[in-house]
Scaffold this motif. Structure first.
Motif, PDB file in Angstrom:
ATOM      1  N   GLU A   1       0.831  -1.199   0.000  1.00 22.38           N
ATOM      2  CA  GLU A   1       0.000   0.000   0.000  1.00 22.38           C
ATOM      3  C   GLU A   1       0.870   1.256   0.000  1.00 22.38           C
ATOM      4  O   GLU A   1       0.595   2.203  -0.733  1.00 22.38           O
TER       5      GLU A   1
ATOM      6  N   ARG B   1       1.036   4.047  -2.885  1.00 21.39           N
ATOM      7  CA  ARG B   1       0.731   5.461  -2.594  1.00 21.39           C
ATOM      8  C   ARG B   1       1.862   6.352  -3.098  1.00 21.39           C
ATOM      9  O   ARG B   1       1.617   7.435  -3.634  1.00 21.39           O
TER      10      ARG B   1
ATOM     11  N   TRP C   1      -9.040   9.554   6.567  1.00 23.20           N
ATOM     12  CA  TRP C   1      -8.754   8.807   7.806  1.00 23.20           C
ATOM     13  C   TRP C   1      -9.662   9.267   8.942  1.00 23.20           C
ATOM     14  O   TRP C   1     -10.204   8.447   9.687  1.00 23.20           O
TER      15      TRP C   1
ATOM     16  N   GLN D   1     -13.037   7.880   8.448  1.00 21.75           N
ATOM     17  CA  GLN D   1     -13.035   6.453   8.800  1.00 21.75           C
ATOM     18  C   GLN D   1     -13.047   6.269  10.308  1.00 21.75           C
ATOM     19  O   GLN D   1     -13.711   5.344  10.820  1.00 21.75           O
ATOM     20  N   MET D   2     -12.304   7.140  11.009  1.00 23.90           N
ATOM     21  CA  MET D   2     -12.272   7.070  12.487  1.00 23.90           C
ATOM     22  C   MET D   2     -13.678   7.287  13.034  1.00 23.90           C
ATOM     23  O   MET D   2     -14.126   6.604  13.959  1.00 23.90           O
TER      24      MET D   2
ATOM     25  N   ALA E   1     -15.732   4.239  12.403  1.00 26.82           N
ATOM     26  CA  ALA E   1     -15.332   3.168  13.312  1.00 26.82           C
ATOM     27  C   ALA E   1     -15.924   3.410  14.700  1.00 26.82           C
ATOM     28  O   ALA E   1     -16.391   2.475  15.364  1.00 26.82           O
TER      29      ALA E   1
ATOM     30  N   LYS F   1     -11.634  -0.349  14.765  1.00 29.62           N
ATOM     31  CA  LYS F   1     -10.769   0.802  14.452  1.00 29.62           C
ATOM     32  C   LYS F   1     -10.525   0.842  12.949  1.00 29.62           C
ATOM     33  O   LYS F   1     -10.611  -0.179  12.281  1.00 29.62           O
ATOM     34  N   PRO F   2     -10.178   2.015  12.405  1.00 32.99           N
ATOM     35  CA  PRO F   2      -9.901   2.065  10.963  1.00 32.99           C
ATOM     36  C   PRO F   2      -8.548   1.434  10.652  1.00 32.99           C
ATOM     37  O   PRO F   2      -7.619   1.478  11.469  1.00 32.99           O
ATOM     38  N   ALA F   3      -8.482   0.818   9.472  1.00 30.78           N
ATOM     39  CA  ALA F   3      -7.206   0.276   8.992  1.00 30.78           C
ATOM     40  C   ALA F   3      -6.968   0.883   7.610  1.00 30.78           C
ATOM     41  O   ALA F   3      -7.696   1.796   7.203  1.00 30.78           O
ATOM     42  N   LEU F   4      -5.996   0.378   6.893  1.00 29.04           N
ATOM     43  CA  LEU F   4      -5.654   0.978   5.597  1.00 29.04           C
ATOM     44  C   LEU F   4      -6.704   0.710   4.530  1.00 29.04           C
ATOM     45  O   LEU F   4      -7.357  -0.334   4.540  1.00 29.04           O
ATOM     46  N   ASN F   5      -6.816   1.646   3.626  1.00 29.91           N
ATOM     47  CA  ASN F   5      -7.528   1.416   2.373  1.00 29.91           C
ATOM     48  C   ASN F   5      -8.982   0.975   2.530  1.00 29.91           C
ATOM     49  O   ASN F   5      -9.405   0.020   1.879  1.00 29.91           O
ATOM     50  N   GLY F   6      -9.705   1.652   3.375  1.00 35.67           N
ATOM     51  CA  GLY F   6     -11.136   1.365   3.497  1.00 35.67           C
ATOM     52  C   GLY F   6     -11.458   0.157   4.360  1.00 35.67           C
ATOM     53  O   GLY F   6     -12.620  -0.200   4.518  1.00 35.67           O
ATOM     54  N   ARG F   7     -10.456  -0.504   4.898  1.00 35.06           N
ATOM     55  CA  ARG F   7     -10.719  -1.647   5.772  1.00 35.06           C
ATOM     56  C   ARG F   7     -10.810  -1.206   7.226  1.00 35.06           C
ATOM     57  O   ARG F   7     -10.408  -0.102   7.569  1.00 35.06           O
ATOM     58  N   PHE F   8     -11.327  -2.112   8.060  1.00 35.63           N
ATOM     59  CA  PHE F   8     -11.396  -1.832   9.496  1.00 35.63           C
ATOM     60  C   PHE F   8     -10.776  -2.979  10.265  1.00 35.63           C
ATOM     61  O   PHE F   8     -10.713  -4.106   9.791  1.00 35.63           O
TER      62      PHE F   8
ATOM     63  N   ILE G   1      -9.048  -8.390  10.527  1.00 38.99           N
ATOM     64  CA  ILE G   1      -9.364  -7.325   9.568  1.00 38.99           C
ATOM     65  C   ILE G   1     -10.727  -7.566   8.941  1.00 38.99           C
ATOM     66  O   ILE G   1     -11.057  -8.686   8.547  1.00 38.99           O
ATOM     67  N   ILE G   2     -11.512  -6.498   8.841  1.00 41.89           N
ATOM     68  CA  ILE G   2     -12.765  -6.573   8.089  1.00 41.89           C
ATOM     69  C   ILE G   2     -12.447  -6.072   6.679  1.00 41.89           C
ATOM     70  O   ILE G   2     -12.028  -4.927   6.509  1.00 41.89           O
TER      71      ILE G   2
END
Lengths: 143, 149
Positions: free
Chosen positions: A69, A73, A121, A124-125, A128, B112-119, B130-131
């Motif tokens: 990734e 990027r 981010w 996303q937080m 979450a 929690k958030p992870a990279l690239n749209g994953r959680f 990972i989801i």
């Protein structure tokens, strides 16, 4: 592909807003007396659209590792920089243009890129956090 | 095989009784099905067989055509496929979070958030799973559904 377009739409609008800010900051610093016509309002949209092209091409269906990734990027940012420098300055102006202005331009592109990632981010937080709250309610209900 | 249902009074405890000449594979399957409905899953560690309470399962993972049940510290192998567990356990709070994993939502501490749209899901035993981004909308919809009841 649908996911890619949805994610790209979000990135596009965030980047347009940040490009606006970047143009204001750069312009105020480097050419504060310059005058523009109404066409100047299109510039963030055009730059945002150009920056979107590598995103659509580089989208991966496969889920990547952290290292993959980061490499992706890096390549993505470099591609955006090259496209925007080419369209923003043109091949002739790149030779003539003040190196300092080019560096500022590249830095501002990188700053906008970083800003888009940061805002995504944060969104996303928030998502979450919402999901965690809903999860806790579910667990209490079913305990 | 005949099927008979006899209604009993409230004072009697409910039970299921199987009348058979021999406890063969068919009977075992019926018993297994009933145990699963009650909340136990048959699993194996080597040659030994165990009855695992569903509530103790953290997640179920399919690897190389085999299905593994992961508890807090141990793991077991199960004969059923992942899709069979998904059909059985969806109503028990299990949700698909990737192509090869079913997660017990009761064992999740935080998302929690992870990279690239994953959680990332932090589990009660400290593990993290990972989801996949493809399954995030489904998880969100399920949590909202469970919330509405």
């Amino acid at each position: 592909m649908k996911e890619c377009l949805k994610a790209s739409a979000g990135s596009f609008f965030i980047s347009v807003a940040l490009i606006n800010l970047a143009i204001y900051a750069l312009g105020s610093a480097l050419e504060p007396d310059r005058q523009f016509g109404y066409e100047a309002f299109l510039v963030p949209w055009i730059y945002g659209g150009l920056a979107l092209l590598p995103t659509l091409v580089m989208y991966s269906k496969r889920e990547l590792t952290v290292k993959q990734e980061l490499v992706r990027r890096g390549i993505h940012l470099m591609t955006i920089e090259l496209i925007l420098i080419f369209f923003g300055f043109g091949p002739e102006r790149i030779k003539q243009e003040d190196f300092g202005a080019l560096v500022f331009f590249c830095l501002s592109v990188a700053a906008v890129y970083g800003g888009v990632i940061l805002i995504q981010w944060l969104l996303q937080m928030r998502m979450a956090k919402q999901m965690t709250e809903e999860l806790i309610k579910f667990q209490k209900k079913n305990a | 095989m005949q099927i008979r249902i006899r209604k009993i009074g409230q004072e009697e405890k409910e039970y299921i009784e199987i009348g058979c000449h021999k406890e063969d594979e068919n009977v075992s399957e019926i018993v297994q099905f009933l145990k699963e409905r009650q909340g136990n899953v048959r699993a194996y560690q080597g040659e030994r067989q165990y009855e695992i309470p569903v509530v103790d399962i953290f997640y179920i993972e399919a690897v190389d055509n085999r299905t593994y049940l992961y508890l807090a510290e141990e793991n077991y192998e199960a004969k059923q496929k992942l899709y069979e567990f998904e059909e059985l356990l969806t109503k028990r709070g299990f949700v698909r979070i990737s192509k090869s994993m079913l997660l017990n939502l009761m064992k999740v501490k935080a998302i929690k958030p992870a990279l690239n749209g994953r959680f990332l899901c932090q589990l009660a035993n400290g593990e993290e799973v990972i989801i996949s981004r493809k399954y995030v909308p489904e998880l969100k919809a399920r949590l909202k559904r469970y919330e509405r009841g």
